[in-house]
Design an enzyme around this catalytic site. Structure first.
Site, PDB file in Angstrom:
ATOM      1  N   GLU A  28       0.810  -1.230   0.000  1.00 21.79           N
ATOM      2  CA  GLU A  28       0.000   0.000   0.000  1.00 21.79           C
ATOM      3  C   GLU A  28       0.834   1.265   0.000  1.00 21.79           C
ATOM      4  O   GLU A  28       0.470   2.256  -0.649  1.00 21.79           O
ATOM      5  CB  GLU A  28      -0.958   0.005   1.186  1.00 21.79           C
ATOM      6  N   HIS A  85     -11.418  -5.099   9.340  1.00 22.98           N
ATOM      7  CA  HIS A  85     -11.905  -4.911   7.961  1.00 22.98           C
ATOM      8  C   HIS A  85     -13.237  -4.178   7.936  1.00 22.98           C
ATOM      9  O   HIS A  85     -14.045  -4.382   7.028  1.00 22.98           O
ATOM     10  CB  HIS A  85     -12.091  -6.261   7.256  1.00 22.98           C
TER      11      HIS A  85
HETATM   12  C1  LIG Z   1      -2.300  -4.658   4.268  1.00 24.99           C
HETATM   13  C2  LIG Z   1      -3.351  -5.430   3.571  1.00 24.99           C
HETATM   14  N1  LIG Z   1      -3.578  -5.216   2.258  1.00 24.99           N
HETATM   15  C3  LIG Z   1      -4.528  -5.904   1.589  1.00 24.99           C
HETATM   16  C4  LIG Z   1      -5.303  -6.836   2.230  1.00 24.99           C
HETATM   17  C5  LIG Z   1      -6.386  -7.592   1.483  1.00 24.99           C
HETATM   18  N2  LIG Z   1      -5.950  -8.997   1.309  1.00 24.99           N
HETATM   19  C6  LIG Z   1      -6.367  -9.956   2.150  1.00 24.99           C
HETATM   20  S1  LIG Z   1      -5.641 -11.417   1.801  1.00 24.99           S
HETATM   21  C7  LIG Z   1      -4.773 -10.784   0.527  1.00 24.99           C
HETATM   22  C8  LIG Z   1      -3.860 -11.677  -0.273  1.00 24.99           C
HETATM   23  C9  LIG Z   1      -2.710 -12.153   0.535  1.00 24.99           C
HETATM   24  O1  LIG Z   1      -1.976 -13.059  -0.225  1.00 24.99           O
HETATM   25  P1  LIG Z   1      -0.905 -13.998   0.452  1.00 24.99           P
HETATM   26  O2  LIG Z   1      -0.037 -13.180   1.369  1.00 24.99           O
HETATM   27  O3  LIG Z   1      -0.211 -14.750  -0.624  1.00 24.99           O
HETATM   28  O4  LIG Z   1      -1.726 -14.978   1.393  1.00 24.99           O
HETATM   29  P2  LIG Z   1      -2.812 -16.042   0.911  1.00 24.99           P
HETATM   30  O5  LIG Z   1      -4.158 -15.372   0.994  1.00 24.99           O
HETATM   31  O6  LIG Z   1      -2.457 -16.477  -0.487  1.00 24.99           O
HETATM   32  O7  LIG Z   1      -2.731 -17.189   1.878  1.00 24.99           O
HETATM   33  C10 LIG Z   1      -5.046  -9.436   0.378  1.00 24.99           C
HETATM   34  C11 LIG Z   1      -4.460  -8.573  -0.656  1.00 24.99           C
HETATM   35  C12 LIG Z   1      -5.064  -7.022   3.626  1.00 24.99           C
HETATM   36  N3  LIG Z   1      -5.808  -7.886   4.344  1.00 24.99           N
HETATM   37  N4  LIG Z   1      -4.083  -6.322   4.256  1.00 24.99           N
END
Ligand SMILES: Cc1ncc(C[n+]2csc(CCOP(=O)(O)OP(=O)(O)O)c2C)c(N)n1
Ligand SMILES: Cc1ncc(C[n+]2csc(CCOP(=O)(O)OP(=O)(O)O)c2C)c(N)n1
Ligand SMILES: [Mg+2]
Ligand SMILES: [Mg+2]
Lengths: 341, 328, 328, 341
Positions: free
Chosen positions: D74, D143
């Protein structure tokens, strides 16, 4: 404990110290009392003892394992404090300047502030974030802000904001042994200026309870509510107006979360008039909340609408003349008082 | 599927199977109840990633610390969060781990060592350092395992956290569960390296990539990293490659995922393959494993019933646990 | 101090000397006026780091972008921020680059391509990507050079910024001016690697370390990185090793710095050594260089007088430039 | 331009759309009008078109160079927007959920918000930060937050907060072509719920000026001031109370910075009573600022103190019953209205 407070303020016996020394004393006392208390932050260890020398001597006395110099990684600093606090420690993290809260706010609000709640009370986060703040030193827009309103709007974090060395010591010791995260705000201009901001500091384990405002001056015509350095400007205003026979009561909140509304209401009940003063930007500042609370609770009693005196609705400018126009001054407080009369 | 010289003893092999199955069966129950509309919640399936959690879990003690994320069901179960309280929390009931106030994204159960579950990508990493620091200051040999995804390796908290852990030699194992996607974005579109483990060098920290769908290989890598931390030799970044069978969250159309890629991954279901391997190499009979599965299924039946019949939190709970004292 | 086969042509050599001298003489003037109490401001001396800015400056065009930090005087001057407006801004006067409202930590002069000066460690890095992205979208070959310190390489913005630049192949050169300290903390106490350039690999980006006190070596390394960016071949992380002669800021007691280390660094003053080298290798006579210095000194005299005699901003300026429209 | 607004709201001809489609239209129109407009954020490109499908189709239409999928970074997202905005672009950055502002707030407040000022006006930062927000979906404490108060307290950033699809489209187009950074808040619950929150959306380049409140219902007894989804709760309250002969005027602020105080004062001048409603935590929320302003300017005219209805002073709980207790409901607004009578 309130007794201790009053005692302290009356006691002339205590040595007069600058606020920085009082804070250093509080940290020293806390670390001596409880091995679970440790400090972390940028440049806080010896040699140097912090960029403002507030932690001077402590790493030598307690070791660098308890006075931990960190990288410039504020999110990591607060995160380490959060985890170790949950694990039973009482970390005191330093964020060098309040504006830098913006680089680690997620750890402060989404984590330190919410973890107790999200865990249903299983994992309290007893930590302190000490941060220096405030304009008046020609540091410009990114090193001069007061952001207590952000924290007050974020349930889960307590906020302490001392105006005197004794209060700073007493509130910091309470903050360290409090079981919630506490943001402890230190207005930089007061650190070493003994002449203007020095005061007697009780020795030893001196504590001031949270949520207990302190009437720094009694009066009958108008209530001036403030905290931090602006309390001194309120006192100066009171002295000035006394010459005209206008009697101002000065209520120093000392902690904003919890806030001693009862003390404010009691004073306004007497004076029927209130002026709230803080350095932070006035728009959506804490003055707005307190003004609303007073109107909501005491509308029919008020002789005039509550007035607010806060920082200009602008970033903090660099030029010295503009910077002092940004900061609320005695003449601004005086004008606000007159509006209520 | 021949025998593996690098495999642990039978008890450990079965313990890993038990954990994997618990995760798999729990996930299947959640998805079926969600699909049938009997429960409603935002659900991040961990299906496909079972072997990773099982791989570190069998090396940990109850007093070791675990930190995880919204996609954390597998980690919660692996660390021993009890089924009843876990299900009740997912359903937002007063009997849940967090009295229903935290929910699936914030499962917390200190009694099992499950210390923090965060919904903010990457933010568990700096917090994990705090647990590691506490153990280091206490002079205990407790280890902290923090789990996060591939996508999390691109956020600032990852960088600050790994650097601090390296400089302070903290007893923390950073487990990147690389399922190749961050929400709807393939790792290769967002990340400057092909292997997250390459990033360890930026902190002078050992980094290793392992096939997270290979239980034995994962067990070995986790064992080394956890032993290093326990011995006071500092942190490790472990990248465990795996796959999300059901996309980011329940209801995900998965239009951004390669159909064949997903089909292949699901055909190579690591839990199913591990089960076959255990039997074909004589570590257990089909009956042994079926019994384990039946015990788990019964426990899930019980937990679901417990959760469904549990009350919602009392209205007054809205205002408690904000501060130590209520009503500030 | 023998001749260097890798040295640029005479004009470039002298151009670098001119920039270095402008920085050195400007810094000396600031410190003397501060010491004598004729001016008062928070001052971060760049003394010792002159060769780095000069090294990239001679490769840049006026329409290239530069981003820097509070310790930015050398970068400001290298990119061509005019002395009068710069001095006036440092003194908070209405005639300053920013009408006196920004101050030394926020010098901005788009006409010279000095786009942003930030006081927040690391935060210029993600912003620099924005300038690089604009050039990429515009299809121009403008390059962005962003300057920051060794300490900044430990903050999240560094990580996020370099990853994005690598993934998007942005025309940005990341110049880490490694002066071995972050405020009062030696780099080795805060950083997991010995060389910041090692961190480039974590983004699949080329990284190089150069002696930032060697003008010729620095010129070569900057030239390659800037050419790569201009050609559309993506970003580079350049670590230029140097030293802060006067500590973090004016008034710093420097008790945390090794006395001998500092003594040695100041004895090897890169600007002085470069001057000697230019003369001893016949690139210029002492008289040539003295003339350059005299011209600069005269310009500084003029700028100081201009600034000192300039008015403070009008009180109404407090409320302007907050939003496009005043009084919102 | 105000004409267009009124026109639009009267026009029944326009197709009824969900707010998400109206936002998508605004982005489409802006990108079609100006090649300098581009989008960046997580998962916003095709296939998928964003986790809430708000940017659906745009990367296919305008290319992935103008609809840019990013890493989960971000601070890098906002930083890239700041730099490109200074360089002449009009970036629209998406922060998936408002709570995540906490991980990039430094770029938002210390940079996007202050750079125009710090440069003495030389470098404006024309960018938009779109963010979805709000409780009610069982997402829990991290959230579900509404944090507009943080931004309103930070001079330099404008804040828009639409309550209808038409307003969302008109305000977003204005935001994109405004020369200041604008935080554009989209309450998630309104995205696709056409039944409850759908409305007619004027086609083409439809804009609504900032700082112009919209009286969504006229009344004579009490002024209900709100924004975003809560405007609908205010309208429901007004309908309910009308049965008892209590006439509520509903003022939708639409933008909070700038704030159309004149419209609020004009309405309160008529009704002598005001209730301010928002979902954000009440303590130190925008309601506090507006309540203070009304008391400061209209004290003698008020028949009763201004009331505030905001989110509980707690993190957002997960359990469905607690979550709905957290969110201000029609019965809370009704109770507040009765307090003023
Ligand atoms: C700081 C932040 N940015 C965006 C999000 C929205 N978000 C939730 S899960 C996710 C993807 C995360 O991917 P990864 O780290 O690969 O974990 P996975 O869900 O694949 O297990 C995002 C962008 C968030 N929760 N926190
Ligand atoms: C986010 C943030 N944290 C802390 C500070 C306080 N601070 C100002 S300069 C500085 C040291 C930076 O060191 P380095 O990056 O090496 O740059 P140098 O000053 O050595 O040129 C620190 C900690 C800041 N300005 N911003
Ligand atoms: Mg992933
Ligand atoms: Mg440095």
């Amino acid at each position: 404990m309130t007794d201790t407070t009053i005692e302290a303020i009356e006691a002339p016996a205590h040595p007069v110290l600058p606020m920085a020394s009082a804070i250093n004393q509080a940290l020293d006392v806390a670390m001596g009392l409880d091995p679970k208390v440790f400090l972390l932050g940028e440049d806080i260890a010896e040699p140097s003892g912090g960029v403002y020398k507030v932690t001077m001597g402590l790493s030598t006395k307690y070791g660098t394992h308890r006075v931990r110099k960190t990288a410039i990684s504020e999110a990591a600093i607060i995160g380490a404090a959060v985890g170790s606090a949950i694990a039973g420690y009482r970390p005191v993290a330093e964020i060098m300047m309040m504006d830098f809260l913006a680089v680690c706010l997620d750890q402060v609000t989404n984590h330190a502030g919410k973890i107790r709640y999200m865990s249903g009370g299983q994992t309290p986060v007893p930590m302190v974030i000490r941060t220096s703040a405030g304009a008046g030193r020609g540091f410009g827009a990114q090193h001069s802000e007061l952001l207590e309103a952000w924290m007050i709007h974020t349930p889960g974090i307590k906020v302490a904001f001392p105006s005197t060395p004794a209060d700073a010591k007493g509130l910091l010791l309470t903050a360290i042994f409090d079981d919630d995260p506490v943001l402890f705000i230190e207005q930089m201009m007061m650190y070493w200026d003994v002449k203007r901001f020095g005061g007697p500091v009780p020795p030893g384990d001196y504590r001031i309870p949270f949520g207990v405002a302190d009437v720094k001056r009694e009066g009958t015509d108008v209530t001036l509510v403030s905290y931090g350095r602006q309390v001194h400007d309120c006192l100066a205003t009171a002295t000035k107006l006394a010459e005209e026979g206008i009697s101002c009561e000065v209520v120093d909140l000392r902690t904003l979360v919890p806030c001693d509304e009862a003390a404010v209401f009691a004073s306004v009940h007497k004076t029927k008039r209130a002026v709230i003063v803080h350095e932070a930007v006035q728009r959506c500042g804490f003055g707005a909340e307190l003004s609303s609370r007073i109107h909501e609770e005491m509308f029919s009693e008020l002789a005039a609408p509550v007035q607010r005196v806060g920082g200009a609705n602008t970033p903090v400018p660099y030029a010295s003349n503009l910077e002092s126009d940004f900061i609320p001054q005695v003449h601004d407080i005086e004008a606000a008082v007159r509006k209520t009369l | 599927m021949s025998e593996r010289p690098d495999a642990p003893d039978r008890d450990t092999l079965l313990a890993m199977f038990e954990i994997q199955s618990r995760i798999k069966l729990c996930d299947e129950r959640f998805r079926s109840l969600l699909t049938s509309g009997q429960i409603q919640l935002i659900y991040y399936s961990p299906r496909g990633q079972e072997c990773i959690s099982a791989g570190w879990a069998v090396h940990l003690r109850p007093d070791d610390y675990v930190v995880t994320i919204y996609r954390g069901l597998h980690d919660h179960l692996a660390k021993g969060v009890p089924l009843r309280e876990l299900w009740a929390e997912f359903l937002g009931r007063a009997t849940g781990t967090c009295k229903g106030k935290g929910g699936p994204m914030h499962i917390t159960h200190p009694a099992s060592g499950l210390m923090v579950t965060t919904g903010i990508v990457g933010s568990g990493i700096p917090i994990a350092n705090g647990f590691g620091l506490a153990a280091q200051l206490d002079g205990t040999d407790q280890v902290t395992v923090v789990n996060f995804g591939d996508g999390a390796s691109n956020i600032g908290a990852f960088h600050e956290g790994l650097n601090m852990a390296a400089v302070w030699k903290l007893p923390v194992v950073f487990v990147c569960q690389n399922n190749l996607y961050g929400e709807h974005t393939p790792m290769k579109m967002s990340t400057g390296v092909d292997f997250i483990s390459e990033r360890a060098a930026a902190y002078g920290m050992p980094g290793v990539t392992v096939n997270g769908n290979d239980p034995v290989a994962t067990w070995n890598v986790m064992g080394e990293a956890i032993a290093r931390a326990r011995a006071g030799d500092g942190p490790t970044l472990v990248e465990a490659r795996t796959y999300r069978f059901y996309g980011h969250l329940m209801g995900d159309a998965m239009e951004y995922m390669d159909k064949d890629e997903r089909k292949a991954a699901m055909e190579a279901d690591p839990v199913v393959l591990y089960r076959e391997w255990l039997v074909s190499n004589g570590h257990a009979t089909d009956a042994d494993l079926s019994e384990i599965e039946e015990v788990i299924t019964a426990a899930i039946d019980d937990a679901v019933e417990f959760a469904m019949n549990s009350p919602f939190p009392d209205a007054a709970e809205l205002y408690t646990d904000v501060y130590a004292e209520t009503g500030k």
